[in-house]
Design a protein around this motif. Structure first.
Motif, PDB file in Angstrom:
ATOM      1  N   PHE A  60     -17.362 -49.605 111.001  1.00 19.18           N
ATOM      2  CA  PHE A  60     -16.456 -50.740 111.144  1.00 19.18           C
ATOM      3  C   PHE A  60     -15.060 -50.239 111.477  1.00 19.18           C
ATOM      4  CE2 PHE A  60     -19.931 -52.407 108.745  1.00 19.18           C
ATOM      5  CZ  PHE A  60     -19.986 -53.771 109.001  1.00 19.18           C
ATOM      6  N   VAL A  61     -14.502 -50.745 112.577  1.00 17.86           N
ATOM      7  CA  VAL A  61     -13.131 -50.412 112.962  1.00 17.86           C
ATOM      8  C   VAL A  61     -12.375 -51.719 113.217  1.00 17.86           C
ATOM      9  CG1 VAL A  61     -13.711 -48.165 113.955  1.00 17.86           C
ATOM     10  CG2 VAL A  61     -13.799 -50.196 115.398  1.00 17.86           C
ATOM     11  N   GLU A  62     -11.065 -51.670 113.006  1.00 19.76           N
ATOM     12  CA  GLU A  62     -10.215 -52.850 113.236  1.00 19.76           C
ATOM     13  C   GLU A  62     -10.727 -54.081 112.491  1.00 19.76           C
ATOM     14  OE1 GLU A  62      -9.389 -53.625 117.349  1.00 19.76           O
ATOM     15  OE2 GLU A  62      -8.954 -51.535 117.798  1.00 19.76           O
ATOM     16  N   ASP A  63     -11.391 -53.872 111.372  1.00 16.30           N
ATOM     17  CA  ASP A  63     -11.919 -54.923 110.491  1.00 16.30           C
ATOM     18  C   ASP A  63     -13.180 -55.605 111.019  1.00 16.30           C
ATOM     19  OD1 ASP A  63      -9.958 -54.608 108.534  1.00 16.30           O
ATOM     20  OD2 ASP A  63      -8.617 -56.069 109.460  1.00 16.30           O
ATOM     21  N   ASP A  64     -13.211 -55.965 112.306  1.00 20.50           N
ATOM     22  CA  ASP A  64     -14.321 -56.818 112.746  1.00 20.50           C
ATOM     23  C   ASP A  64     -15.048 -56.313 113.989  1.00 20.50           C
ATOM     24  OD1 ASP A  64     -12.186 -57.353 114.457  1.00 20.50           O
ATOM     25  OD2 ASP A  64     -12.700 -59.468 114.701  1.00 20.50           O
ATOM     26  N   ILE A  65     -14.924 -55.018 114.291  1.00 22.94           N
ATOM     27  CA  ILE A  65     -15.677 -54.427 115.400  1.00 22.94           C
ATOM     28  C   ILE A  65     -16.632 -53.389 114.822  1.00 22.94           C
ATOM     29  CG2 ILE A  65     -15.545 -53.061 117.514  1.00 22.94           C
ATOM     30  CD1 ILE A  65     -12.777 -54.216 117.996  1.00 22.94           C
TER      31      ILE A  65
END
Length: 278
Positions: A60-65
């Protein structure tokens, strides 16, 4: 006899304990190496690695990707955009493949999901056909619901690239969009439409418009390759948040559809679809 047995038991217990400690000590560097390898790959893709969460194969990166550890090699550096093609001037490097989508029964209010997809379809070039199907097995992209007490409204899978010997390769839509029912139930129709458009944007390769706060842009890599984030050609590339009204701004859970896609949003959608600027 009892004393000897007890002594042997203590020795065995100590040996097992030391063995476990050695095993654990050996495991720590392995786990650290894995995290280091993942972070290195993410940095080359231009993602901020300070808030990465790894859950099994999911990153999970940038919360929602969400990216897959097993498929990182199928991903190319891009920011709301496909990596510029430096080998074939004037020819696109990648283009989005037409795709189907399915809405699971775990996610209520199907018409609000379909409404968000309709908005995306209106600005998508004709070469990319988006079709709703009613059989999950026939879907490229699946919408699912989940429950979690958090400020995250949902997350989406990042697309992958099918590399071919020719100049034109295909980008395959991310496999799923997950919507947090804990927040979904409190959103109105306008907010739900904006959320669906935002998450599907990630599934077709569009990053957060305000990515610059924690990521680097186009940094040189090994062998003269160029890594990092890229901005969409013919859009405002200045500042940490050049398009505050963008549907693709991060941290925008609960925002309304309002005026819909901005001009820069539309340029980004067209660019990831056909690899050409407008």
């Amino acid at each position: 006899m009892r004393t000897r047995i007890l002594f042997l038991a203590v020795i065995a217990s100590t040996a097992i304990s030391q063995s476990c400690k050695k095993d654990n000590a050996a495991m720590v560097p392995t786990e650290q190496d894995e995290v280091s390898t993942v972070n290195s790959a993410l940095a080359q893709l231009g993602f901020d690695t300070t808030s990465v969460i790894i859950k099994g194969d999911n990153i999970f990166v940038e919360d929602d990707i969400v990216l897959k550890k097993s498929e990182l090699f199928k991903t190319q550096p891009r920011q709301a955009v496909i990596q510029p093609n430096t080998l074939f001037s004037g020819i696109w490097a990648y283009r989005l493949r037409s795709f189907t989508y399915f809405i699971s029964n775990s996610l209520g209010n199907h018409r609000h999901v379909a409404a968000g997809m309709d908005e995306l379809r209106r600005v998508m070039p004709n070469n990319v056909v988006i079709t709703r199907v009613y059989n999950e097995a026939a879907a490229d992209l699946v919408f699912r619901g989940y429950n979690e007490v958090s400020t995250i409204c949902g997350f989406a899978s990042w697309p992958t690239i099918t590399l071919t010997p020719s100049a034109i390769s295909e980008m395959i839509v991310g496999e799923s969009v997950h919507i947090n029912l804990h927040n979904w139930r409190d959103l109105n129709e306008s907010q739900r439409k904006a959320l669906i458009a935002h998450e599907v944007g990630h599934a077709i390769g569009i990053r957060h418009t305000n990515w610059r706060a924690g990521e680097q842009e186009a940094t040189p890599g090994p062998g003269g390759a160029t890594y990092g984030a890229y901005t969409v050609p013919n859009t405002n590339n200045t500042g940490t948040n050049p398009d505050p009204s963008s549907i693709f701004n991060g941290g925008s859970c609960g925002r309304s559809w309002g005026g819909g896609f901005t001009e820069n949003d539309r340029r980004a959608i067209v660019y990831v679809s056909i690899g050409l600027t407008i």
